[in-house]
Design an enzyme around this catalytic site. Structure first.
Site, mmCIF file in Angstrom:
data_model
loop_
_atom_site.group_PDB
_atom_site.id
_atom_site.type_symbol
_atom_site.label_atom_id
_atom_site.label_comp_id
_atom_site.label_asym_id
_atom_site.label_seq_id
_atom_site.Cartn_x
_atom_site.Cartn_y
_atom_site.Cartn_z
ATOM 1 N N GLU A 86 0.818 -1.213 0.000
ATOM 2 C CA GLU A 86 0.000 0.000 0.000
ATOM 3 C C GLU A 86 0.857 1.271 0.000
ATOM 4 O O GLU A 86 0.406 2.315 0.493
ATOM 5 C CB GLU A 86 -0.932 -0.004 1.200
ATOM 6 C CG GLU A 86 -1.963 -1.111 1.139
ATOM 7 C CD GLU A 86 -3.048 -0.937 2.176
ATOM 8 O OE1 GLU A 86 -4.225 -0.872 1.795
ATOM 9 O OE2 GLU A 86 -2.711 -0.856 3.371
ATOM 10 N N HIS A 105 -0.429 5.358 8.433
ATOM 11 C CA HIS A 105 -1.584 4.519 8.102
ATOM 12 C C HIS A 105 -1.664 3.403 9.129
ATOM 13 O O HIS A 105 -0.677 2.688 9.345
ATOM 14 C CB HIS A 105 -1.447 3.920 6.699
ATOM 15 C CG HIS A 105 -2.429 2.810 6.449
ATOM 16 N ND1 HIS A 105 -3.788 2.969 6.606
ATOM 17 C CD2 HIS A 105 -2.248 1.511 6.088
ATOM 18 C CE1 HIS A 105 -4.399 1.827 6.334
ATOM 19 N NE2 HIS A 105 -3.491 0.918 6.023
#
Ligand SMILES: [Zn+2]
Length: 240
Positions: A86, A105
Site C-alpha cells: 500500500e 496509516h
C-alpha cells in the site's frame, strides 16, 4: 545518505515503536516521511517473516521509494525488504499535498470501527479536540490501496484534511511532521473511543465548540510533550 534521511529513518522507526506501544498497530500499518527537497520517501518496509513487527524495526530497516512507489534504496540490514503493497497511500498523498511531509496509516480499532459504523468522531475531549476538530471524511472502499489510481482516489477524498477513514480497513493521519502525524493518530483514537462509548449510551454528547477549541489551542501544550511521553512508553515496553 543526507543528514535529513538519517534523521527521518530514525523518526519513522520510532513512530512505529510508539504506535505499537499505544496498541494502534500490529504487524500491519506503516509510517512514512518525505525527504525535504526531494521526491523521495522513507517508509517502513512490507511485513514478512524476515521483516518483523514495528517494535523491532530500527532506522536501518527502513526503505526509500520514489513517488511512483519504486524502491530506490534498500535497507542496510535486510536485503529482502520491499516497500509495503500500500505504498501508494503515501506516494499519492505526497503528490497531492505539498504541505504534507509525514503519513501514518493504521488499522487502529476504535477509529476503524467508527468508520465502519458511519459514527461521527466529534471533538468531545479537550486535548484531542485541538488535533481533530471535526469528523474526518470517509474513503468508502475496504480494498487494499495497491495501485497509484486507488492512492489518487484516496488522496482526493482526504482533500485538505488531516485524517481520513479507509472504510472497513483503517485510517490515515497526515501532517508536516512525523511526530505530529503519529500523535494525531493517537488523538483520533481517543475521540473514536469516546464516540463508540457515547453511542452505546444513546446520549447526545456535549461537543466542544470551535470557539472553545481555539481557546484550548492557546492553553494546551504542543505536540512535543505528548511525543516525548509516547516515546517513554515505547522505551518502557522495550525494557520489559
Ligand atoms: Zn492497511
Amino acid at each position: 545518505m543526507s543528514a535529513y534521511e538519517g534523521e527521518l529513518r530514525e523518526l519513522v522507526a520510532l513512530a512505529g515503536q510508539v504506535l505499537t506501544a499505544l496498541g494502534l498497530v500490529d504487524y500491519l500499518g506503516h509510517v512514512s516521511a518525505r525527504i525535504p527537497g526531494t521526491d523521495r520517501v522513507v517508509v517502513k518496509p512490507k511485513h514478512s517473516p524476515a521483516v518483523r513487527g514495528m517494535a523491532a524495526l530500527g532506522a536501518g530497516d527502513m526503505v526509500v521509494v520514489d513517488l511512483d512507489g519504486s524502491l530506490v534504496e534498500g535497507p542496510r540490514v535486510e536485503s529482502t525488504a520491499r516497500p509495503p503493497a500500500e505504498v501508494f497511500i503515501h506516494t499519492e498523498i505526497y503528490r497531492a499535498r505539498p504541505d504534507v511531509a509525514a503519513v501514518v496509516h493504521t488499522h487502529q480499532r476504535a477509529a476503524t470501527l467508527a468508520g465502519v459504523l458511519g459514527l461521527p468522531i466529534r471533538p468531545v475531549l479537550h486535548v484531542p479536540a485541538t488535533f481533530v476538530p471535526d469528523d474526518p471524511p470517509t474513503w468508502p472502499h475496504p480494498v487494499l490501496v495497491d495501485t497509484a489510481e486507488l492512492g489518487r482516489d484516496l488522496a482526493a477524498t482526504l482533500g485538505d484534511e488531516r485524517y481520513c477513514h479507509l472504510q472497513g480497513h483503517g485510517i490515515v493521519s497526515v501532517a508536516a511532521d512525523v511526530r505530529e502525524a503519529t500523535v494525531g493518530a493517537a488523538m483520533l483514537e481517543q475521540l473514536a473511543e469516546a464516540a463508540l462509548a457515547g453511542a452505546s449510551t444513546g446520549t447526545k454528547p456535549r461537543v466542544i465548540t470551535p470557539t472553545e477549541i481555539e481557546t484550548l489551542r492557546g492553553q494546551v501544550a504542543g505536540v512535543e510533550g505528548r511525543w516525548a511521553y509516547f516515546c517513554d512508553l515505547a522505551a518502557a515496553g522495550e525494557a520489559r
